[in-house]
Design a protein around this motif. Structure first.
Motif: not given
Ligand SMILES: [Zn+2]
Length: 267
Positions: A187-194, A198-214
């Motif tokens: 199931x693909x739910x939240x794979x891009x936002x988690x 640490x497992x924390x989920x929020x849309x804000x984690x994905x700063x841009x198309x390429x950068x993830x910052x928890x």
């Protein structure tokens, strides 16, 4: 069927008789059936062969697992941080397609001119589709050689981007048959936002198309967004395994070659 030389062969087909074709690749087995198809103004004949290959009981590296993020921007990214991508359409082809599109708009429905422009467009799109298919086969061969388990998102549940990702197809079961790789869908739910750390989920984690910052306090994990997603996909397979008890249940590898029929016959 017989060989006519280094480059040519001919085959006797029902209703058609002898058909000459360019021998583009070795067959590597006993012929079971032949399929004739037409793509981009060219005729193709493909042979289904029995190559005597059997699926290994176990992969050569049984403990290897990779999560794959089949993206829209980059074609495929693995949880090991490997990127697979290539352009499918050249700049020249894009420009030509745009011009043809404009030409098409000026033609009248059912006219010979319109058919000509259409045929030209189909020819270009056929080349693009060929490159895409080749890329998918090469990527799938690489991934299955390296991994006993390949974990993918189940795109049927991701309707929003399904049309974009669907054009890429998935690592083929045809290749997995040779290595014993098992393909697992999650199931693909939240794979891009988690956060994969640490497992924390929020849309804000994905700063841009390429950068993830928890954004979780005390974490601050940063990664390439697609690699982070691929790691989550790999983790999700772990849950799927414990949920059904046996990974063998999710096996989607075909053991036997299946004959294909196109329903199209040459005219
Ligand atoms: Zn985190």
């Amino acid at each position: 069927m017989e060989r006519l030389g280094r480059k040519w062969g001919r085959a006797k087909l029902p209703k058609l008789g002898w058909v000459t074709f360019r021998w583009s690749r070795p067959l590597g087995g006993e012929i079971r059936s032949a399929t004739v198809s037409r793509k981009g103004g060219h005729w193709f004949v493909s042979f289904l062969v029995n190559d005597q290959a059997t699926t290994p009981e176990q992969h050569a590296m049984p403990d290897t697992v990779a999560g794959i993020d089949w993206g829209v921007k980059t074609a495929a990214v693995t949880s090991d941080g490997e990127f697979f991508d290539r352009p499918f359409i050249t700049a020249g082809e894009t420009a030509r397609c745009r011009r043809l599109q404009q030409q098409l708009a000026r033609t009248t429905k059912g006219s010979a001119n319109r058919a000509k422009v259409r045929a030209h467009m189909n020819k270009i799109m056929g080349r693009v589709a060929g490159r895409r298919a080749d890329f998918c086969a090469v990527t799938a061969a690489h991934l299955t050689a390296k991994n006993a388990f390949v974990v993918l998102e189940d795109l049927k549940t991701r309707s929003m981007t399904a049309s974009a990702s669907g054009t890429l197809a998935e690592p083929g079961s045809r290749v997995a048959r040779y290595t014993g790789t098992r393909v697992v869908k999650v199931n693909p739910a939240y794979t891009s936002q988690r956060c994969s750390a640490c497992g924390f989920v929020t849309g804000g984690n994905r700063e841009s198309q390429a950068v993830f910052r928890c954004k979780a306090a005390g974490c601050g994990h940063t990664a390439h967004a697609d690699v982070n997603a691929a790691i989550n996909i790999r983790h999700a397979a772990g849950h799927a395994v414990s949920a059904c008890g046996d990974l063998g249940n999710s096996r989607s590898v075909k053991q036997e070659p299946v004959s294909r029929a196109t329903g199209r016959t040459p005219t």
